[in-house]
Scaffold this motif. Structure first.
Motif, mmCIF file in Angstrom:
data_model
loop_
_atom_site.group_PDB
_atom_site.id
_atom_site.type_symbol
_atom_site.label_atom_id
_atom_site.label_comp_id
_atom_site.label_asym_id
_atom_site.label_seq_id
_atom_site.Cartn_x
_atom_site.Cartn_y
_atom_site.Cartn_z
ATOM 1 N N CYS A 1 7.248 3.945 5.780
ATOM 2 C CA CYS A 1 6.768 2.611 5.399
ATOM 3 C C CYS A 1 7.113 1.546 6.434
ATOM 4 C CB CYS A 1 7.352 2.210 4.038
ATOM 5 S SG CYS A 1 6.936 3.359 2.701
ATOM 6 N N LYS B 1 1.491 -3.585 8.108
ATOM 7 C CA LYS B 1 1.259 -3.980 6.719
ATOM 8 C C LYS B 1 -0.214 -3.923 6.326
ATOM 9 C CE LYS B 1 5.348 -6.930 6.286
ATOM 10 N NZ LYS B 1 5.866 -8.295 6.048
ATOM 11 N N ASN B 2 -1.095 -4.202 7.283
ATOM 12 C CA ASN B 2 -2.525 -4.211 6.955
ATOM 13 C C ASN B 2 -3.115 -2.805 6.853
ATOM 14 O OD1 ASN B 2 -2.145 -3.945 9.786
ATOM 15 N ND2 ASN B 2 -4.261 -4.497 10.160
ATOM 16 N N ILE C 1 -0.991 -0.045 5.533
ATOM 17 C CA ILE C 1 -0.175 0.782 4.638
ATOM 18 C C ILE C 1 -0.942 1.199 3.385
ATOM 19 C CG2 ILE C 1 0.858 -1.243 3.530
ATOM 20 C CD1 ILE C 1 2.639 2.099 4.164
ATOM 21 N N GLU C 2 -1.776 0.312 2.835
ATOM 22 C CA GLU C 2 -2.513 0.659 1.619
ATOM 23 C C GLU C 2 -3.524 1.767 1.874
ATOM 24 O OE1 GLU C 2 -4.158 -2.469 -0.714
ATOM 25 O OE2 GLU C 2 -2.465 -3.819 -0.368
ATOM 26 N N GLU D 1 11.084 -1.414 3.520
ATOM 27 C CA GLU D 1 10.245 -2.169 4.440
ATOM 28 C C GLU D 1 8.869 -2.470 3.853
ATOM 29 O OE1 GLU D 1 11.689 -3.103 7.215
ATOM 30 O OE2 GLU D 1 13.468 -1.920 6.739
ATOM 31 N N MET D 2 8.560 -1.917 2.679
ATOM 32 C CA MET D 2 7.228 -2.088 2.096
ATOM 33 C C MET D 2 7.007 -3.531 1.652
ATOM 34 S SD MET D 2 5.513 0.032 -1.081
ATOM 35 C CE MET D 2 5.358 1.555 -0.154
ATOM 36 N N ASP D 3 5.830 -4.079 1.950
ATOM 37 C CA ASP D 3 5.534 -5.462 1.592
ATOM 38 C C ASP D 3 5.313 -5.602 0.088
ATOM 39 O OD1 ASP D 3 2.273 -5.809 1.172
ATOM 40 O OD2 ASP D 3 2.841 -4.097 2.393
ATOM 41 N N SER D 4 5.426 -6.815 -0.416
ATOM 42 C CA SER D 4 5.400 -7.071 -1.857
ATOM 43 C C SER D 4 4.065 -6.697 -2.495
ATOM 44 C CB SER D 4 5.713 -8.548 -2.140
ATOM 45 O OG SER D 4 4.801 -9.393 -1.461
ATOM 46 N N LYS D 5 2.962 -6.906 -1.780
ATOM 47 C CA LYS D 5 1.636 -6.577 -2.326
ATOM 48 C C LYS D 5 1.516 -5.082 -2.583
ATOM 49 C CE LYS D 5 -3.291 -6.836 -1.193
ATOM 50 N NZ LYS D 5 -4.269 -7.193 -0.125
ATOM 51 N N THR D 6 1.958 -4.287 -1.631
ATOM 52 C CA THR D 6 1.889 -2.829 -1.789
ATOM 53 C C THR D 6 2.874 -2.351 -2.846
ATOM 54 O OG1 THR D 6 1.345 -2.726 0.573
ATOM 55 C CG2 THR D 6 1.830 -0.644 -0.526
ATOM 56 N N GLN D 7 4.011 -3.033 -2.954
ATOM 57 C CA GLN D 7 4.981 -2.685 -4.001
ATOM 58 C C GLN D 7 4.350 -2.775 -5.389
ATOM 59 O OE1 GLN D 7 8.815 -4.711 -3.779
ATOM 60 N NE2 GLN D 7 8.674 -4.780 -1.549
#
Length: 447
Positions: free
Chosen positions: A197, A202-203, A205-206, A243-249
């Motif tokens: 992660c 970040k753009n 990861i999803e 390290e995962m961003d909040s949106k993906t969390q």
């Protein structure tokens, strides 16, 4: 749900086959070659039913086109008695099987199921082949209490479908723990997928985790399965989860709760059965306090916590690790190092490993490459290991290696002089350089 493409120019056959299989497979129909090309560019198909008499187009050419773009796709030929010779040619070109018209739906369903089973088995065997060398060369080594506690927890959770959070400093072997859980548990025949992660932008990861449909974003010229779908029935290891961003969390939490994945740009959810093992070197409770990590996700992941001790907490394991890495790099580098000297081993045991096992491995790999002897000795170790406070030498002496660069030797001399003499003016005079030059070098080496 597996994707099925029916290629036939007869509308009645297409409709009857779609009706027969659409409840079990996501089914698409192509009655002309432009539609075939469109679907092949958009989706990954597990099974294709291909009629060899496909209008004016040679079915064998369509088969070649499909296999070129979808090598792992299983193609089942639909043919009449008069084209059995062509069916045999199709088998040589990579078709899975052929069925005769008029079609028996029961027989066709059985062939499709066997094709999918074979495809999944072949994929899994390839995965196991790829993993085999890593499993053999890297394993958890140790007999310290901390490592025995880790093994005890692994044995308790390996066959229980609960999420596991592995914590510990960088380089302690958290991924090895995840692999031990998977390859010794009931999911060992299925896939083990890894996502770092912290290494994926970040753009992206999803799309890496959930997959995407064609056209979901610029550059998405074809649909792609995400790690969750690839790991279905197996294990997904989420390394550096902190390290995962909040949106993906938020999306990850939803997947854990619902066990359904929505590819980026897609509307249909895909049911999954995945065991999640996460790892982090961050203190997540502190990250929660800072607002960087979701508390509800933390408790979903941290059903069982396995903490990997640092190498500083398991000094008694260093001789075993040294022996393991000597064997590993003897084989990898075609060397014949017999052992390590007691003095060198003593220094390795006294060293403060910020990088833990990964740093110890790096030190030994370097020593094995550089040494011209069969025994690794003190002079084969890097400066940070044999620094003055680790070895008793006269105050006006220091250890250097013939493999040290002039810059490394210069830094050692300046550090030793500052430690023993102190006065910059006096040091500059002894070294035969100006005070300005000395200050520049001190700044350069971060002394």
């Amino acid at each position: 749900m597996n994707k099925l493409l029916i290629i036939d120019d007869e509308k009645a056959i297409c409709n009857s086959l779609k009706f027969a299989f659409e409840d079990k497979y996501k089914t698409y129909i192509a009655k002309d070659f432009p539609t075939v090309k469109k679907y092949i560019s958009m989706y990954y198909f597990d099974i294709v039913l291909l009629d060899l008499k496909f209008g004016d187009i040679d079915g064998l050419e369509v088969l070649k086109y499909i296999k070129k773009d979808l090598g792992e796709c299983q193609v089942i030929i639909m043919t009449a008695y008069s084209s059995i010779d062509s069916s045999i040619k199709a088998m040589k070109l990579g078709a899975w099987d052929y069925v005769l018209k008029p079609l028996s739906l029961d027989n066709l369903e059985m062939i499709i199921e066997k094709a999918i089973e074979y495809k999944n088995l072949s994929s899994r065997l390839q995965d196991m082949h790829n993993e085999l060398s890593a499993i053999k060369s890297d394993k958890i080594i140790g007999k310290s209490k901390g490592i025995k506690d880790v093994f005890n927890l692994i044995n308790k959770v390996k066959n229980v479908d609960v999420n596991v959070l592995i914590t510990g400093e960088s380089g302690t072997g958290k991924e090895l723990v995840a692999r031990e859980i998977h390859y010794n548990g009931k999911r060992k025949k299925e896939r083990f997928e890894v996502v770092n992660c912290g290494a994926i932008p970040k753009n992206l990861i999803e799309s890496e985790l959930f997959g995407y449909e064609k056209g979901a974003f610029t550059g998405a010229v074809k649909a792609r399965k995400g790690k969750f779908m690839l790991a279905n029935r197996g294990t997904l290891f989420l390394d550096e989860i902190g390290e995962m961003d909040s949106k993906t969390q938020v999306k990850l939490l939803r997947i854990i709760q619902d066990k359904v994945v929505y590819p980026v740009g897609g509307e249909d959810g895909i049911k999954i059965d995945v065991r999640i093992i996460a790892a982090t070197n961050r203190k997540l409770l502190e990250e929660i306090e800072k607002g960087n990590f979701r508390e509800d996700l933390y408790y979903r992941l941290n059903v069982i916590n396995i903490n990997m001790p640092s190498l500083r907490e398991r000094i008694e394991d260093i001789p075993l690790l040294v022996e393991h890495f000597i064997k590993k790099y003897n084989q990898a580098l075609n060397k014949n190092i017999k052992s390590i000297s007691p003095e060198a081993l003593k220094l390795l045991k006294a060293y403060n490993y910020k990088g833990n096992i990964r740093e110890l491995e790096n030190i030994l790999e370097r020593a094995i490459i550089l040494t011209e002897n069969e025994i690794i000795d003190v002079h084969d170790l890097p400066y940070q290991v044999i620094r003055d406070e680790n070895i008793k030498i006269p105050d006006d002496k220091l250890i250097i290696s013939i493999y040290d660069t002039f810059e490394v030797i210069e830094e050692k001399v300046i550090r030793k002089a500052i430690d023993k003499i102190g006065s910059k003016r006096k040091i500059a005079k002894i070294l035969g350089i100006s005070e300005r030059t000395l200050w520049n070098k001190i700044k350069k080496y971060g002394i």
